[in-house]
Scaffold this motif. Structure first.
Motif, PDB file in Angstrom:
ATOM      1  N   ARG A  19      -4.316 -16.649  -4.581  1.00 13.94           N
ATOM      2  CA  ARG A  19      -3.118 -15.394  -3.348  1.00 13.94           C
ATOM      3  C   ARG A  19      -2.292 -14.649  -4.214  1.00 13.94           C
ATOM      4  N   VAL A  20      -2.789 -13.463  -4.478  1.00 10.86           N
ATOM      5  CA  VAL A  20      -2.407 -11.798  -4.943  1.00 10.86           C
ATOM      6  C   VAL A  20      -1.349 -11.116  -4.005  1.00 10.86           C
ATOM      7  N   SER A  21      -0.233 -10.896  -4.294  1.00  5.76           N
ATOM      8  CA  SER A  21       0.962  -9.989  -3.699  1.00  5.76           C
ATOM      9  C   SER A  21       0.073  -9.166  -4.495  1.00  5.76           C
ATOM     10  N   PRO A  22       0.741  -7.531  -3.680  1.00  5.54           N
ATOM     11  CA  PRO A  22       1.347  -6.365  -4.403  1.00  5.54           C
ATOM     12  C   PRO A  22       2.246  -6.001  -4.461  1.00  5.54           C
ATOM     13  N   LEU A  23       2.512  -5.484  -5.299  1.00  6.40           N
ATOM     14  CA  LEU A  23       4.108  -4.478  -5.475  1.00  6.40           C
ATOM     15  C   LEU A  23       4.184  -3.753  -4.928  1.00  6.40           C
ATOM     16  N   LEU A  24       5.379  -3.690  -4.075  1.00  9.00           N
ATOM     17  CA  LEU A  24       5.361  -1.895  -2.862  1.00  9.00           C
ATOM     18  C   LEU A  24       6.447  -1.852  -3.116  1.00  9.00           C
ATOM     19  N   PRO A  25       6.848  -0.371  -3.031  1.00 12.24           N
ATOM     20  CA  PRO A  25       8.007   0.321  -3.131  1.00 12.24           C
ATOM     21  C   PRO A  25       8.899  -0.263  -1.726  1.00 12.24           C
ATOM     22  N   ALA A  26      10.135  -0.023  -1.673  1.00 12.24           N
ATOM     23  CA  ALA A  26      10.418  -0.224  -0.285  1.00 12.24           C
ATOM     24  C   ALA A  26      12.346   0.902  -0.235  1.00 12.24           C
ATOM     25  N   ASN A  27      12.967   1.314   0.457  1.00  9.86           N
ATOM     26  CA  ASN A  27      13.904   1.723   0.359  1.00  9.86           C
ATOM     27  C   ASN A  27      14.448   0.573   0.992  1.00  9.86           C
ATOM     28  N   HIS A  28      14.357  -0.001   1.214  1.00  3.84           N
ATOM     29  CA  HIS A  28      15.736  -1.261   1.305  1.00  3.84           C
ATOM     30  C   HIS A  28      16.279  -2.037   0.517  1.00  3.84           C
ATOM     31  N   VAL A  29      15.220  -1.353  -0.929  1.00 10.95           N
ATOM     32  CA  VAL A  29      15.306  -2.598  -1.544  1.00 10.95           C
ATOM     33  C   VAL A  29      16.467  -1.818  -3.031  1.00 10.95           C
ATOM     34  N   THR A  30      17.177  -1.574  -3.419  1.00  7.94           N
ATOM     35  CA  THR A  30      18.157  -1.695  -4.273  1.00  7.94           C
ATOM     36  C   THR A  30      18.951  -2.958  -5.120  1.00  7.94           C
ATOM     37  N   MET A  31      19.097  -1.824  -6.326  1.00  6.74           N
ATOM     38  CA  MET A  31      19.759  -2.855  -7.243  1.00  6.74           C
ATOM     39  C   MET A  31      21.101  -2.835  -7.372  1.00  6.74           C
ATOM     40  N   ALA A  43       6.602 -10.668   9.250  1.00  7.37           N
ATOM     41  CA  ALA A  43       7.367 -10.922  10.684  1.00  7.37           C
ATOM     42  C   ALA A  43       8.900 -11.642  10.909  1.00  7.37           C
ATOM     43  N   HIS A  44       9.453 -11.414   9.504  1.00 14.95           N
ATOM     44  CA  HIS A  44      10.284 -11.470  10.204  1.00 14.95           C
ATOM     45  C   HIS A  44      11.890 -10.607   9.843  1.00 14.95           C
ATOM     46  N   GLY A  45      11.691 -10.064   9.619  1.00 14.49           N
ATOM     47  CA  GLY A  45      12.606  -8.491   9.652  1.00 14.49           C
ATOM     48  C   GLY A  45      11.753  -6.970   9.410  1.00 14.49           C
ATOM     49  N   MET A  46      13.226  -6.228   9.876  1.00 14.96           N
ATOM     50  CA  MET A  46      12.817  -4.646  10.819  1.00 14.96           C
ATOM     51  C   MET A  46      12.157  -3.993   9.581  1.00 14.96           C
ATOM     52  N   GLU A  47      12.788  -4.440   8.087  1.00 14.58           N
ATOM     53  CA  GLU A  47      12.690  -3.199   7.044  1.00 14.58           C
ATOM     54  C   GLU A  47      11.142  -3.548   6.216  1.00 14.58           C
ATOM     55  N   ASP A  48      11.058  -5.239   6.389  1.00 14.56           N
ATOM     56  CA  ASP A  48      10.066  -5.723   5.654  1.00 14.56           C
ATOM     57  C   ASP A  48       8.930  -5.587   6.850  1.00 14.56           C
ATOM     58  N   TYR A  49       9.094  -5.341   8.363  1.00 11.19           N
ATOM     59  CA  TYR A  49       7.461  -4.997   8.831  1.00 11.19           C
ATOM     60  C   TYR A  49       7.722  -3.949   8.848  1.00 11.19           C
ATOM     61  N   SER A  50       8.017  -2.818   8.390  1.00 10.26           N
ATOM     62  CA  SER A  50       8.357  -1.324   8.376  1.00 10.26           C
ATOM     63  C   SER A  50       7.221  -0.956   6.492  1.00 10.26           C
ATOM     64  N   VAL A  51       7.667  -1.937   6.142  1.00 10.46           N
ATOM     65  CA  VAL A  51       6.923  -1.895   4.855  1.00 10.46           C
ATOM     66  C   VAL A  51       5.483  -2.080   4.622  1.00 10.46           C
ATOM     67  N   ALA A  52       5.382  -3.419   5.876  1.00 12.99           N
ATOM     68  CA  ALA A  52       4.408  -4.194   6.127  1.00 12.99           C
ATOM     69  C   ALA A  52       2.889  -3.215   6.138  1.00 12.99           C
ATOM     70  N   SER A  53       3.918  -2.316   7.551  1.00 14.22           N
ATOM     71  CA  SER A  53       2.883  -1.165   8.635  1.00 14.22           C
ATOM     72  C   SER A  53       2.556  -0.449   7.799  1.00 14.22           C
ATOM     73  N   HIS A  54       3.708   0.470   6.879  1.00 12.78           N
ATOM     74  CA  HIS A  54       3.202   1.798   6.147  1.00 12.78           C
ATOM     75  C   HIS A  54       2.149   1.022   5.224  1.00 12.78           C
ATOM     76  N   HIS A  55       1.635  -0.458   4.808  1.00  9.75           N
ATOM     77  CA  HIS A  55       0.497  -0.494   3.529  1.00  9.75           C
ATOM     78  C   HIS A  55      -0.298  -0.933   4.681  1.00  9.75           C
ATOM     79  N   GLN A  56      -0.200  -1.360   5.519  1.00  8.32           N
ATOM     80  CA  GLN A  56      -1.450  -1.854   6.453  1.00  8.32           C
ATOM     81  C   GLN A  56      -1.402  -3.943   5.954  1.00  8.32           C
ATOM     82  N   LEU A  57      -0.527  -4.066   6.063  1.00  5.20           N
ATOM     83  CA  LEU A  57      -0.265  -5.673   5.297  1.00  5.20           C
ATOM     84  C   LEU A  57      -0.246  -6.013   6.741  1.00  5.20           C
ATOM     85  N   PRO A  58      -0.747  -7.549   6.759  1.00  5.12           N
ATOM     86  CA  PRO A  58      -0.754  -8.184   8.294  1.00  5.12           C
ATOM     87  C   PRO A  58       0.402  -9.420   8.157  1.00  5.12           C
ATOM     88  N   THR A  59       0.846  -9.023   9.573  1.00  5.02           N
ATOM     89  CA  THR A  59       1.830 -10.144  10.056  1.00  5.02           C
ATOM     90  C   THR A  59       2.539 -10.845  10.617  1.00  5.02           C
TER      91      THR A  59
END
Length: 178
Positions: A19-31, A43-59
């Motif tokens: 199983r391979v997972s993509p590395l995706l940019p997200a505005n809520h991830v900062t240093m 399936a476990h948080g709004m920010e993650d859901y938004s990123v997944a929706s934007h990149h058409q990932l399954p939830t």
């Protein structure tokens, strides 16, 4: 290197061979908030859901209503509570795969249920979403017939409902909403 250097990259799943997972940019991830790299659990948080929706990932949600891993999580995790023995099982799986870099006790900032004082797991669930003017108008007409004290609260609610584009009909809260 910067996070942009990782764009369009991927990584192997630590416990699921192949199983391979993509590395995706997200505005809520900062240093300034953590490491700058985080896992995504759509399936476990709004920010993650938004990123997944934007990149058409399954939830896919691997946790049931009671906080236990489902069969889809695999035989090693099935029927284990995610905050208790499930946590230990994941650590053992990572160790067995040679993927555990560090283990330490950490107090997570879970949201807590105000009644039971226990941590809550946020999880996606199936809902009915509607985006029709007829349903919206009907709901507003019904709300106008409800006696609300003070009356200004009803006007505020009508205004808020008027701005909503999606409506969710939920039957999850048997105790109602505030």
């Amino acid at each position: 290197f910067s996070g942009a250097d990782l764009a369009d990259g991927s990584c192997a799943h630590p416990t699921i061979p192949g199983r391979v997972s993509p590395l995706l940019p997200a505005n809520h991830v900062t240093m300034t908030k953590g490491t700058g790299l985080v896992h995504t659990a759509p399936a476990h948080g709004m920010e993650d859901y938004s990123v997944a929706s934007h990149h058409q990932l399954p939830t896919d949600c691997l946790v049931d209503e009671s906080g236990y891993f489902t069969e889809a999580a695999g035989p090693e995790l099935k029927n284990k509570n995610v905050l208790e023995e499930g946590n230990e099982a994941v650590i053992k799986m990572l160790q067995a795969a040679g993927s555990l870099l560090k283990e330490e006790k950490y107090v997570h900032s879970y949201p807590y249920d105000w009644r039971t004082k226990k941590p809550m797991i946020i999880r996606a669930s199936k809902q009915w979403f509607v985006n029709t003017a007829d349903v919206k108008a009907a709901a507003q007409d019904v709300l106008k017939k409800v006696k609300v004290i003070p009356t200004s609260a009803a006007n505020r609610m009508l205004d808020m409902l008027d701005r909503r584009t999606f409506w969710c009909i939920s039957r999850q809260r048997c105790w109602g909403v505030p």
